[in-house]
Every structure is written in structure tokens, then in C-alpha cells.
Design a protein around this motif. Structure first.
Motif, PDB file in Angstrom:
ATOM      1  N   SER A  80       0.553  -1.370   0.256  1.00 30.33           N
ATOM      2  CA  SER A  80      -0.304  -0.048  -0.110  1.00 30.33           C
ATOM      3  C   SER A  80       0.471   1.216   0.222  1.00 30.33           C
ATOM      4  N   PHE A  81      -0.115   2.540  -0.129  1.00 29.68           N
ATOM      5  CA  PHE A  81       0.716   3.817  -0.627  1.00 29.68           C
ATOM      6  C   PHE A  81      -0.208   5.025  -0.234  1.00 29.68           C
ATOM      7  N   THR A  82      -0.344   6.133   0.052  1.00 28.52           N
ATOM      8  CA  THR A  82      -0.947   7.016   0.598  1.00 28.52           C
ATOM      9  C   THR A  82      -0.659   8.066   0.370  1.00 28.52           C
ATOM     10  N   MET A  83      -1.259   8.268  -1.072  1.00 26.75           N
ATOM     11  CA  MET A  83      -1.492   9.971  -1.662  1.00 26.75           C
ATOM     12  C   MET A  83      -1.659  11.354  -1.354  1.00 26.75           C
ATOM     13  N   GLU A  84      -1.589  12.115  -1.062  1.00 24.43           N
ATOM     14  CA  GLU A  84      -2.393  13.064  -0.535  1.00 24.43           C
ATOM     15  C   GLU A  84      -2.764  14.141  -1.489  1.00 24.43           C
ATOM     16  N   PHE A  85      -3.711  14.973  -1.691  1.00 25.69           N
ATOM     17  CA  PHE A  85      -4.296  15.707  -2.462  1.00 25.69           C
ATOM     18  C   PHE A  85      -4.889  17.229  -1.925  1.00 25.69           C
ATOM     19  N   THR A  86      -5.670  18.081  -2.020  1.00 28.56           N
ATOM     20  CA  THR A  86      -5.662  19.368  -2.039  1.00 28.56           C
ATOM     21  C   THR A  86      -6.969  19.487  -3.250  1.00 28.56           C
ATOM     22  N   ALA A  87      -8.141  19.453  -2.376  1.00 31.66           N
ATOM     23  CA  ALA A  87      -9.498  20.128  -3.478  1.00 31.66           C
ATOM     24  C   ALA A  87      -9.626  21.629  -3.663  1.00 31.66           C
ATOM     25  N   VAL A  88      -8.768  21.791  -4.765  1.00 31.54           N
ATOM     26  CA  VAL A  88      -8.955  22.994  -5.220  1.00 31.54           C
ATOM     27  C   VAL A  88     -10.087  23.365  -6.295  1.00 31.54           C
ATOM     28  N   LYS A  89     -11.320  22.556  -6.037  1.00 29.51           N
ATOM     29  CA  LYS A  89     -12.117  23.026  -7.198  1.00 29.51           C
ATOM     30  C   LYS A  89     -14.034  22.562  -7.339  1.00 29.51           C
ATOM     31  N   GLU A  90     -14.905  23.173  -6.572  1.00 24.85           N
ATOM     32  CA  GLU A  90     -16.084  22.670  -6.575  1.00 24.85           C
ATOM     33  C   GLU A  90     -16.466  21.749  -7.563  1.00 24.85           C
ATOM     34  N   GLY A  91     -17.357  20.697  -6.738  1.00 28.35           N
ATOM     35  CA  GLY A  91     -17.411  19.309  -7.641  1.00 28.35           C
ATOM     36  C   GLY A  91     -17.541  18.102  -7.284  1.00 28.35           C
TER      37      GLY A  91
END
Length: 168
Positions: A104-115
Motif C-alpha cells: 500500500s501507499f497513501t497519496m495526499e491531495f488538496t481540493a481545488v475546485k467545487e464539484g
């Protein structure tokens, strides 16, 4: 399954000879799954997706990889995972995945747009076809609390004239 070819050899000068060889035929298979830490995030908030690749077949797998298709609406930040290397949009497992083993690995994202955002990945190895998995993330604008209205004072009633004492 099992494959067992048999060979019999005879000649006029020798007695018959018999031989067989049993070969076990296994099917390589791979499964990939994503787990998301929250399915609804505000724009600007971080979300983590853990990817798990499992060897569900009957033989060891090498050259295991995952391809991340970062969707519009999420911005990739980073990843953590023992034994994994990232090259472009491809995550490569640096070992052999034994029968029944997972990595396993874990990715981190930031939400940048609504939807509604659909994060799609593909995984494969040197012996399997690619398999896919998707997860859904709802991104919303930051909510602001409704302003509290200033209290309005109760109007004071108009004074009622009081009868004055008249002198006669």
C-alpha cells in the motif's frame, strides 16, 4: 490446473520406456483498491487516498505498478509508502508481491475546485493485465456561517395621555 504429458518409447531392441512430467499451471491475478479518508471536502482542504495492491493469483508478481490519473478538482501533493517509487504519474513497487501479499501507499491531495471528483487508478504487473478502481470525492466551497442579525429593540409604546387634574 495441472498438465501431465506422458511419453512412451518402444523399439525392437529395448523394452518400453515411460516418462511423465507434471506441470502446475497458475493464473497470475492482481486486485487494486482505493480507500479515501473522507468523501466530502471543502475547497482548500486536504484529502488522503490509500491504494492497496493485492496479489490474488497463484504466482509471485514482479514489476507491480499503479498509474494515477489525477482528476480536475484535486491537486496532487505527496505520497508515502514503503517500497514504492513515483516516476511521473506511475507508482512502482520495488519488490516482488508474493501470493496473497499486499502493498500500500497513501497519496495526499488538496481540493481545488467545487464539484464531484472521480479519482481513477490502474494497476498491473509483468504478468497481469491492468485492473482499475475509482473513488468519488465531493468538493464544496467553504461554508460561512450565516451572519447573526443585530437584535432590534422592541419599540416602546407611545405614551397614553393621562387625564390631568382640572380645577374648577
Amino acid at each position: 490446473g495441472v498438465f501431465t504429458p506422458e511419453v512412451v518409447a518402444n523399439s525392437d531392441l529395448t523394452s518400453g520406456a515411460y516418462s511423465n512430467n507434471t506441470t502446475v499451471v497458475v493464473a497470475p491475478e492482481l486486485e487494486v483498491k482505493q480507500d479515501i479518508d473522507k468523501s466530502k471536502v471543502e475547497v482548500g482542504e486536504k484529502v488522503k487516498i490509500t491504494v492497496t495492491v493485492t496479489n490474488t493469483g497463484g504466482c509471485d508478481l514482479g514489476d507491480v505498478y499503479v498509474i494515477e490519473n489525477v482528476p480536475e478538482g484535486l491537486k496532487y501533493n505527496s505520497f508515502t509508502g514503503d517500497g514504492w517509487t513515483k516516476v511521473g504519474d506511475k507508482f512502482i513497487y520495488n519488490g516482488v508481491l508474493g501470493i496473497g501479499e499486499s502493498a500500500s501507499f497513501t497519496m495526499e491531495f488538496t481540493a481545488v475546485k467545487e464539484g464531484n471528483v472521480y479519482n481513477s487508478i490502474s494497476a498491473g504487473s509483468n504478468m497481469t493485465e491492468e485492473v482499475d478502481d475509482d473513488v468519488d470525492v465531493e468538493t464544496v466551497n467553504k461554508t460561512k456561517p450565516d451572519p447573526t442579525p443585530d437584535p432590534t429593540p422592541d419599540p416602546t409604546p407611545d405614551p397614553t395621555p393621562s387625564p390631568e387634574n382640572e380645577t374648577v
